[in-house]
Design an enzyme around this catalytic site. Structure first.
Site: not given
Ligand code: ZLV
Ligand code: CA
Ligand code: ZN
Length: 380
Positions: A180-183, A211
């Site tokens: 997953h994106h490290g938002d 994102t």
């Protein structure tokens, strides 16, 4: 039980409090803190605990959480329990994004402060020079925001760790190989050039958290100090490693970080319950080995990972890599929960070719070129 490899064996510390593995998000929830106990057993059954400095860590304090999180959110977290939830002020569950991803479970605050406390302990050993590499497999919860939890993450131990490292380090590089994106980490440091964030992740505009497209590069002073590597389903070992190395190598040379944080989310492995990539344990570990080869101080964290037996395999393999040792492929005989590793009882089960690789050569080459263009802005 292992031999030392040709790699350098640095001073490595391992930060863990076994209490963290006793919490339950709920029966149907994919996040299983039990995977941390499985990992700890596997690490010690290979004898790795004998060559590292082991620290049993304390929970983070309220003041430590307040370095990033808002007062009302920390207050809410510390008070809410499954029994008091009905008595909380009206609207607070919506306000704080409580729901199926981030439920209120028994001991939530203790759980959150325990994994954050272990990451902060690790940063202290890096700062005072006692450790060259510090590991906390219970950390790496990259989605938590200043004022609310997100994606199974309640407090952002990574942001708290970076804030602590910034007291002594001029430039921090954050590398995220979770699916997953490290938002949460990207957002916290989006406007500063003192932290460079890079995340490799599945991206299609819909996949959680939505994102992490190529055009998110930071803003104001932080412009060009955030990088995103969006990927599609089924990426294999070779393409991932090639892309990873061809981005990270010039990035480290140009940015010249004084410390590196690597989030090693294990949901990028093949056969992950929530995942859609095809990586094997060795390929995931190769990314860690490559970052280690630069010889900079490193904080190594866990993250996602929803097939517990493979989470513990990859984090154990990586603990070996970070110590510069080669682990035999057979799972040791003496380990509790050994039946979890059957029928192969191998550290390296075959995890590839479950998903069709939707990343064409052309697509990956375009992603690489766009990333390298961004990195070029760092020079001059
Ligand atoms: O690995 O969730 O897709 C770091 C990490 O990066 C969503 N959540 C949100 C957006 C709308 N929803 C779905 C709500 C579902 C709630 C329960 C699950 C339950 C069973 C099986 C899978 C899920 C699930 N939830 C799968 N993906 C989600 C994501 C959150 C992913 C967080 C990744 C965290 C630790
Ligand atoms: Ca990622
Ligand atoms: Zn993840």
């Amino acid at each position: 039980p292992f031999e030392f490899g040709a790699d350098y064996s640095p001073n490595v510390s391992y930060h863990f409090n076994a209490d963290v593995s006793q919490f339950h998000y709920g029966v149907k929830h994919p996040m299983k803190p039990f995977r941390l106990m499985l990992t700890d057993h596997l690490v010690s059954s290979y004898g790795l605990h004998k060559i590292m400095d082991l620290y049993e860590t304390r929970p983070a304090t309220r003041d430590e959480l307040l370095e990033f999180h808002s007062k009302d959110y920390v207050e809410f977290l510390s008070k809410v329990t499954p029994d008091t939830i009905a008595k909380m002020p009206r609207g607070s569950l919506e306000k704080f994004n409580i729901g199926d991803d981030c439920p209120i479970f028994q001991g939530l605050y203790d759980y959150s402060t325990l994994y954050a406390g272990a990451s902060l302990d690790a940063t202290r050993k890096l700062i005072n020079g006692q450790s060259e590499i510090a590991i906390n497999w219970s950390g790496g919860l990259h989605h938590a925001k200043k004022g609310n939890p997100s994606g199974f993450c309640y407090v952002n131990d990574i942001v708290l760790s970076i804030i602590n490292l910034l007291r002594y380090h001029p430039r921090v590089l954050y590398i995220d190989i979770d699916l997953h994106h490290g938002d949460g980490v990207q957002e916290a440091f989006y406007t500063t050039d003192r932290v460079f964030t890079v995340s490799f992740h599945k991206y299609n505009g819909e996949f959680f958290p939505g994102t992490g497209n190529l055009d998110e590069i930071g803003c104001s002073r932080g412009k060009h100090f955030a990088l995103n590597v969006p990927l599609d389903d089924g990426i294999d070992d070779e393409s991932y490693i090639n892309l990873f190395k061809s981005i990270i190598d010039p990035l480290i040379s140009s940015y010249r970080p004084t410390v590196i944080i690597q989030q090693c989310g294990a949901d990028s492995l093949g056969h992950d319950r929530l995942g859609c990539f095809n990586l094997n344990v060795k390929a995931h570990g190769e990314c860690v080995k490559f970052v280690k080869s630069f010889g900079l101080p490193m904080l190594v964290l866990g993250g996602g990972g929803y097939t517990p037996r493979n989470v513990s395999r990859v984090w154990t393999y990586e603990t070996g890599v970070l110590n510069g040792v080669l682990l035999p492929k057979d799972i040791p005989e003496n380990i509790p929960f050994r039946d979890w590793f059957g029928p192969d009882f191998s550290l390296h089960p075959v995890l590839d070719e479950l998903y069709e690789n939707k990343n064409t050569k052309k697509f990956l080459e375009n992603v690489r070129i766009r990333c390298l263009e961004n990195i070029r802005y760092l020079q001059g």
